[in-house]
Design a protein around this motif. Structure first.
Motif, short mmCIF file in Angstrom:
data_model
loop_
_atom_site.label_atom_id
_atom_site.label_comp_id
_atom_site.label_asym_id
_atom_site.label_seq_id
_atom_site.Cartn_x
_atom_site.Cartn_y
_atom_site.Cartn_z
N TYR A 1 0.85 -1.19 0.00
CA TYR A 1 0.00 0.00 0.00
C TYR A 1 0.89 1.24 0.00
N ASP A 2 0.57 2.20 -0.89
CA ASP A 2 1.26 3.48 -0.95
C ASP A 2 0.23 4.60 -0.88
N HIS A 3 0.61 5.72 -0.23
CA HIS A 3 -0.27 6.88 -0.13
C HIS A 3 0.54 8.16 -0.28
N TYR A 4 0.11 9.03 -1.18
CA TYR A 4 0.66 10.38 -1.31
C TYR A 4 -0.40 11.38 -0.85
N GLN A 5 0.05 12.41 -0.15
CA GLN A 5 -0.89 13.42 0.34
C GLN A 5 -1.57 14.15 -0.81
N ARG A 6 -0.82 14.45 -1.87
CA ARG A 6 -1.37 15.22 -2.98
C ARG A 6 -1.03 14.53 -4.30
N ASN A 7 -1.91 14.70 -5.28
CA ASN A 7 -1.67 14.24 -6.64
C ASN A 7 -0.92 15.33 -7.39
N LEU A 8 0.37 15.14 -7.60
CA LEU A 8 1.21 16.12 -8.30
C LEU A 8 1.85 15.48 -9.53
N SER A 9 1.06 14.71 -10.26
CA SER A 9 1.58 13.93 -11.39
C SER A 9 1.56 14.69 -12.71
N GLN A 10 0.96 15.87 -12.74
CA GLN A 10 0.86 16.61 -13.99
C GLN A 10 2.15 17.40 -14.26
N PHE A 11 2.14 18.25 -15.32
CA PHE A 11 3.37 18.90 -15.77
C PHE A 11 3.25 20.42 -15.85
N THR A 12 2.24 20.97 -15.22
CA THR A 12 2.09 22.42 -15.14
C THR A 12 2.82 22.94 -13.90
N PRO A 13 3.08 24.24 -13.79
CA PRO A 13 3.74 24.78 -12.60
C PRO A 13 3.03 24.33 -11.33
N GLY A 14 3.82 24.01 -10.32
CA GLY A 14 3.27 23.51 -9.07
C GLY A 14 3.23 22.00 -9.00
N HIS A 15 3.23 21.33 -10.16
CA HIS A 15 3.27 19.87 -10.21
C HIS A 15 4.71 19.39 -10.37
N GLY A 16 4.92 18.12 -9.97
CA GLY A 16 6.26 17.55 -10.04
C GLY A 16 6.46 16.56 -11.15
N GLY A 17 5.37 16.12 -11.81
CA GLY A 17 5.51 15.17 -12.90
C GLY A 17 5.93 13.78 -12.44
N TYR A 18 5.54 13.41 -11.22
CA TYR A 18 5.89 12.07 -10.72
C TYR A 18 4.63 11.35 -10.25
N PHE A 19 4.67 10.03 -10.31
CA PHE A 19 3.54 9.18 -9.94
C PHE A 19 3.23 9.37 -8.46
N SER A 20 2.04 9.89 -8.14
CA SER A 20 1.72 10.24 -6.76
C SER A 20 0.24 9.99 -6.47
N PRO A 21 -0.20 8.74 -6.51
CA PRO A 21 -1.60 8.43 -6.25
C PRO A 21 -1.94 8.54 -4.76
N GLN A 22 -3.20 8.85 -4.47
CA GLN A 22 -3.63 8.90 -3.08
C GLN A 22 -3.83 7.48 -2.52
N THR A 23 -4.12 6.53 -3.39
CA THR A 23 -4.18 5.13 -3.00
C THR A 23 -3.53 4.29 -4.10
N PHE A 24 -2.57 3.46 -3.72
CA PHE A 24 -2.00 2.50 -4.66
C PHE A 24 -1.81 1.19 -3.92
N SER A 25 -2.64 0.20 -4.25
CA SER A 25 -2.58 -1.10 -3.60
C SER A 25 -2.16 -2.16 -4.61
N GLN A 26 -1.41 -3.13 -4.16
CA GLN A 26 -0.95 -4.20 -5.04
C GLN A 26 -1.01 -5.54 -4.31
N PHE A 27 -1.42 -6.57 -5.05
CA PHE A 27 -1.52 -7.93 -4.53
C PHE A 27 -0.89 -8.85 -5.57
N LYS A 28 0.28 -9.43 -5.23
CA LYS A 28 1.06 -10.11 -6.24
C LYS A 28 1.58 -11.46 -5.74
N ALA A 29 1.86 -12.33 -6.71
CA ALA A 29 2.65 -13.53 -6.48
C ALA A 29 4.05 -13.29 -7.05
#
Length: 237
Positions: free
Chosen positions: A94-122
């Motif tokens: 489970y990963d959590h980012y406080q803010r979604n800053l994935s875009q490319f306009t000023p103020g954004h960082g252009g990096y993957f930053s979902p508020q919820t990212f869950s993974q279930f893997k073998a």
């Protein structure tokens, strides 16, 4: 290093030149934090692993962000001839980012930053025998992932709330990873090796590879897992 904006930053004229954004540049993301990991054998064949981390993310003219992550796994060792180890298991993260800053306009960082990212893997990990003329290390995993990204302002900085927002999204999908590292002795002073990795997920895909030749100052009759190039590729990424 997920985008040029996150890695090196951009100048103002490259994006939204008509806005009243006064900063000359933005981007060049930096993250500082801590990570703790553990590994606990359970009986003769099983082991539990866990990793937890937290970091603060900042950049020039980019909104501050925080990131927390947790990953737990259960693995079972397999006794196979010709291998130093083989382990198969399952994991959940489970990963959590406080803010979604994935875009490319000023103020954004252009990096993957979902508020919820869950993974279930073998997963499957293996390493062939050490101290041989050739060695191969691999990691395979696959499973389901869930991503939720919140609605985010076009420019998430003070004074720009009237410019509108990028829509949020939520998505289930399949994801898998293949990583292979190999090295072979071609002489007492020379090794050849290669690295290959493939990552596929709903939000990205990445393929990387490297070939190398290593010249040793002292003669060696075998190769070791420490000769494999995977760590170098990890540093490059």
């Amino acid at each position: 290093r997920e985008s040029i904006l996150a890695y090196t930053g951009w100048r103002r004229y490259q994006c939204l030149p008509a806005t009243s954004f006064k900063g000359e540049t933005w981007g060049g993301v930096r993250a500082a934090g801590a990570e703790l990991s553990g590994y606990l054998p359970v009986g003769q064949k099983f082991a539990v692993s866990a990793r937890i981390g937290a970091e603060q993310i900042d950049a020039e003219n980019v909104r501050e962000n925080t990131h927390g992550s947790l990953l737990v796994g259960l693995n079972r060792g397999l006794d196979l001839k010709g291998f130093d180890y083989v382990a198969a298991g399952i994991s959940a993260g489970y990963d959590h980012y406080q803010r979604n800053l994935s875009q490319f306009t000023p103020g954004h960082g252009g990096y993957f930053s979902p508020q919820t990212f869950s993974q279930f893997k073998a997963n499957l990990d293996f390493l062939t025998l050490e101290n041989q003329t050739a060695i191969l290390k691999g990691h395979l995993d696959g499973g389901r992932v869930f991503k939720r990204e919140s609605t985010t302002p076009i420019i998430p900085l003070d004074g720009f709330s009237d410019l509108g927002s990028f829509p949020g999204n939520r998505e289930w999908g399949w994801a898998y990873t293949v990583e292979l590292d190999g090295a072979i002795k071609v002489g007492n002073h020379v090794q050849l090796g290669a690295h290959f990795s493939l990552r596929e997920a709903p939000q990205y895909n990445e393929t990387a590879g490297m070939l190398f030749i290593r010249v040793l100052f002292e003669a060696r009759n075998s190769v070791l897992s420490s000769d494999l190039p995977g760590r170098v590729m990890g540093d490059i990424r």
